[in-house]
Design a protein around this motif. Structure first.
Motif, mmCIF file in Angstrom:
data_model
loop_
_atom_site.group_PDB
_atom_site.id
_atom_site.type_symbol
_atom_site.label_atom_id
_atom_site.label_comp_id
_atom_site.label_asym_id
_atom_site.label_seq_id
_atom_site.Cartn_x
_atom_site.Cartn_y
_atom_site.Cartn_z
ATOM 1 N N ASP A 1 2.951 3.995 -12.241
ATOM 2 C CA ASP A 1 2.166 4.205 -11.025
ATOM 3 C C ASP A 1 1.596 5.616 -10.995
ATOM 4 O O ASP A 1 2.288 6.588 -11.332
ATOM 5 N N ALA B 1 5.100 7.826 -7.322
ATOM 6 C CA ALA B 1 3.912 8.065 -8.138
ATOM 7 C C ALA B 1 3.607 9.553 -8.268
ATOM 8 O O ALA B 1 2.993 9.988 -9.240
ATOM 9 N N HIS C 1 -1.199 -1.206 -7.199
ATOM 10 C CA HIS C 1 -0.698 0.073 -7.687
ATOM 11 C C HIS C 1 -1.472 0.444 -8.951
ATOM 12 O O HIS C 1 -1.227 -0.134 -10.016
ATOM 13 N N VAL D 1 -4.336 0.677 -1.819
ATOM 14 C CA VAL D 1 -3.483 1.219 -2.873
ATOM 15 C C VAL D 1 -2.224 1.831 -2.266
ATOM 16 O O VAL D 1 -2.143 2.082 -1.065
ATOM 17 N N THR D 2 -1.271 2.085 -3.116
ATOM 18 C CA THR D 2 -0.046 2.767 -2.719
ATOM 19 C C THR D 2 -0.238 4.278 -2.712
ATOM 20 O O THR D 2 -1.131 4.799 -3.396
ATOM 21 N N LYS E 1 -2.391 2.182 -12.352
ATOM 22 C CA LYS E 1 -1.471 2.596 -13.407
ATOM 23 C C LYS E 1 -2.089 3.655 -14.315
ATOM 24 O O LYS E 1 -3.299 3.674 -14.542
ATOM 25 N N ALA F 1 5.435 -1.469 -8.560
ATOM 26 C CA ALA F 1 5.901 -0.510 -9.565
ATOM 27 C C ALA F 1 6.353 -1.188 -10.849
ATOM 28 O O ALA F 1 6.866 -0.529 -11.754
ATOM 29 N N GLU G 1 4.602 -7.837 -6.858
ATOM 30 C CA GLU G 1 5.356 -6.662 -6.438
ATOM 31 C C GLU G 1 6.640 -7.082 -5.720
ATOM 32 O O GLU G 1 7.687 -6.475 -5.898
#
Length: 236
Positions: free
Chosen positions: A53, A83, A45, A77-78, A47, A11, A212
């Motif tokens: 995010d 997000a 992550h 990926v997150t 963007k 993030a 991260e």
């Protein structure tokens, strides 16, 4: 073979310095260097244009395409709630993805995690079950009917204190128990990142490192980037 996942940016944003990759091109370059340094897997992550995010199908697709042009390892990926805070909207975003990651992390303590994991599995996306220390994630995961189907468990130690992070990690592992027989990737953050990584190595667990989790090397010096962190994790 040692498994090291590189977490390229998290993030973090522009305020964290130019070393943090944000654009698809910068993430691809960072991924290529980290894999060349020994990373086995990539976590990223995506963007938004303003550097936040996002789960936007367009941003996720652009990031995945760019990174995959540079590396041949799995890319994940997150799906973190920050997000997209609304669980229903988060689920809608995931269902609208046009380019799919190899895997996606789902934080088991977050509202809507079970439905989100089920939707990913339905689409053929591997699920990394994020189980954070200091939450009820381990308890929820233990009771989940989806637990045996996840790709791996991300045991995430949120204790940033280098003096206590290892103890927190051991307590989290105790809470996880057998983790339904799934592989466990143990990692820490900030001041706890290197103590927890060393514990993971001693226990023979999968490891994670990258910007991260920390922006410094084991000796406390600021890192030049993800590749240098991976080399340090592997003892290079």
């Amino acid at each position: 073979m040692v498994f090291v996942q590189v977490c390229l940016n998290g993030a973090r944003g522009a305020d964290d310095g130019a070393v943090v990759p944000l654009s698809p091109g910068a993430l691809a370059e960072a991924a290529g260097a980290a894999v060349a340094a020994g990373a086995s897997d990539v976590h990223v992550h995506p963007k938004s244009p303003c550097g936040k995010d996002t789960l936007s199908p367009r941003s996720v697709a652009a990031t995945l395409r760019a990174v995959r042009e540079r590396v041949a390892v799995p890319v994940g990926v997150t799906t973190g709630a920050w997000a997209e805070p609304d669980p229903a909207a988060r689920l809608e975003r995931i269902r609208a993805w046009t380019t799919l990651p190899d895997h996606a992390s789902v934080n088991w303590h977050e509202e809507g995690a079970e439905a989100l994991a089920a939707a990913l599995l339905e689409r053929g996306v591997g699920v990394e079950a994020g189980v954070w220390s200091g939450t009820d994630g381990a308890e929820r995961f233990a009771a989940s009917p989806l637990a045996p189907r996840v790709l791996r468990v991300l045991a995430e130690v949120t204790d940033p204190d280098p003096g206590s992070a290892e103890g927190t990690a051991r307590a989290l592992l105790d809470d996880l128990g057998s983790a339904h027989g799934r592989p466990v990737l143990l990692h820490g953050e900030e001041g706890g990142a290197w103590p927890v990584l060393r514990l993971a190595a001693r226990l023979g667990l999968d490891m994670r490192i990258g910007l991260e989790d920390t922006m410094v090397l084991p000796d406390g010096a600021r890192t030049s980037g993800n590749a240098e962190l991976v080399r340090a994790a592997l003892g290079g």
